[in-house]
Design an enzyme around this catalytic site. Sequence first.
Site, PDB file in Angstrom:
ATOM      1  N   GLU A 132      -1.527  -9.320   3.091  1.00  0.00           N
ATOM      2  CA  GLU A 132      -1.509  -9.933   4.428  1.00  0.00           C
ATOM      3  C   GLU A 132      -2.882 -10.405   4.881  1.00  0.00           C
ATOM      4  O   GLU A 132      -2.996 -11.319   5.710  1.00  0.00           O
ATOM      5  CB  GLU A 132      -0.927  -8.952   5.457  1.00  0.00           C
ATOM      6  CG  GLU A 132      -1.782  -7.745   5.787  1.00  0.00           C
ATOM      7  CD  GLU A 132      -1.514  -6.533   4.909  1.00  0.00           C
ATOM      8  OE1 GLU A 132      -1.793  -5.403   5.339  1.00  0.00           O
ATOM      9  OE2 GLU A 132      -1.037  -6.728   3.769  1.00  0.00           O
ATOM     10  N   CYS A 137       0.841  -1.197   0.000  1.00  0.00           N
ATOM     11  CA  CYS A 137       0.000   0.000   0.000  1.00  0.00           C
ATOM     12  C   CYS A 137       0.881   1.253   0.000  1.00  0.00           C
ATOM     13  O   CYS A 137       1.489   1.573  -1.000  1.00  0.00           O
ATOM     14  CB  CYS A 137      -0.966  -0.037   1.183  1.00  0.00           C
ATOM     15  SG  CYS A 137      -2.371   1.101   1.003  1.00  0.00           S
ATOM     16  N   HIS A 176      -3.408  -5.199  -0.055  1.00  0.00           N
ATOM     17  CA  HIS A 176      -2.926  -5.738   1.225  1.00  0.00           C
ATOM     18  C   HIS A 176      -2.930  -7.269   1.189  1.00  0.00           C
ATOM     19  O   HIS A 176      -3.910  -7.903   1.589  1.00  0.00           O
ATOM     20  CB  HIS A 176      -3.815  -5.253   2.369  1.00  0.00           C
ATOM     21  CG  HIS A 176      -3.624  -3.814   2.714  1.00  0.00           C
ATOM     22  ND1 HIS A 176      -2.743  -3.384   3.677  1.00  0.00           N
ATOM     23  CD2 HIS A 176      -4.199  -2.690   2.201  1.00  0.00           C
ATOM     24  CE1 HIS A 176      -2.786  -2.060   3.762  1.00  0.00           C
ATOM     25  NE2 HIS A 176      -3.655  -1.616   2.876  1.00  0.00           N
TER      26      HIS A 176
END
Length: 545
Positions: free
Chosen positions: A517, A379, A515
Amino acid sequence: MATNYIFVTGGVVSSLGKGIAAASLAAILEARGLNVTIMKLDPYINVDPGTMSPTQHGEVFVTQDGAETDLDLGHYERFIRTKMTKRNNFTTGKIYSEVLRKERRGDYLGATIQVIPHITNEIKDRVIAGAQGHDVVIVEVGGTVGDIESLPFLEALRQLAVQVGREHTLFMHLTLVPYIPTAGEVKTKPTQHSVKELLSIGIQPDVLICRSDRMIPPNERAKIALFCNVAERAVISLKDVNSIYQIPALLKSQGLDDFVCERFRLTCPEADLTEWEQVLYKQANPVGEVTIGMVGKYTELPDAYKSVNEALKHAGLTNRLSVSIKYIDSQDVETKGVEVLKGVDGILVPGGFGYRGVEGKIRTAQYARENKIPYLGICLGMQIALIEYARNVAGLTKANSSEFDKDCEQPVVALITEWQDAEGNTEVRTDESDLGGTMRLGAQQCHLVSGSRARELYGKETIEERHRHRYEVNNTLLPQIEKAGLKVTGLSADKKLVEIIEVPNHPWFVACQFHPEFTSTPRDGHPLFAGFVKAAYENHKKSVK
């Protein structure tokens, strides 16, 4: 089959790990073939965590459908296969907002609006809606029993238990059973008083999860069962463990899943925890180790990067490596120089908002690029990598983001509201506009360029990843940056927005606007994180030769 509800509460102190306990139980029930989901009810007045400080509340977890939610939903997705949605998390603020909206609209026909029944009914309706289509729904209530904030939620769940039938509900209460060294024993009195508090609002717990730094002796479990009116087999000892992924096996070994299935009269096979055993084996038997430097602005609270931390550990499991994370405040890079970055095998710059520490992150990206250190930008971590490349390689010496300098001459990153939508409309924002709800949120498609590192890692042409940002790469200045060598290797569904960039002639330099994750799990590590950690290990092996 009727939906069965497990209500999870906590007592004595906060931070007992209700979310982990709920997710672990869900993992066991899922391993028995049941369709399970988990909900989190947060008693704070904020409508959602989207505009809350990460250093106070921890990270904001983004669901597939774009909801900004509590970080516990990240735990839920890492433990079970069910994907969370906006139905899986709501706050006091959201409940009151909806009730007030209905009152203004006239839905209540002039009635006096009260906590009971209007607020409690809204809570019950949302829990029932979120449970649809599932065999078991586990509902975690944030906060601690006895706090005034959680009373409407507890009252709503008490009513819901009557409404759906006690045979379809189970109350599970987490408490602290502290060990007192001077007495040489654990003390059960805090648990007794916590259960007494629950009883005072009409809730009798069916299961007690006793948190401690050691296993609770059988005689103390019997004592707790007697004083708290709970079956002795339903007093579960949950000691501190080295890995949260040990907890499903720990709960199963004490028969918690059997007790739940018997309570709900469910006939299902024994839980197969083979996948979790494999996770634990990899975790306990690494073949090497790496140190990742995480450079951010919220480093004083690691929970602000909870999913990133976990994704790095998952990537370690994928590569059979132990991953150590060194947290580096980006302002330290500004004041102390790049010396603070030395000794790490890979550098990760996660997402964030605001100008503080940005120049330190830009210097970090430059250090990683020039010194051939594996770099993963997420990001904002992608945006600052682009700014650095534009300034130092592409000749755009005044490159910046309009987030940090509204009047910058070369805004290589610009506000999302400056981009037109599919219909050609441009959203207008003023200084008076709300911060909430102004971002590109949730899962979106991304096309990967053939021959790129990203395409190689993912092994497919089209992927879907989750977003949470307001700013985009400015296509007007992009050609000049690409001409200087930067590779754009991932594009949005309409192929108009930059999603992934890569630096050529570098061992491993990948940055993404989304993102990754949020979709990493211990059983299925994420390709980008796995590739990054592998590259960091290769760098580590070179440095120790």
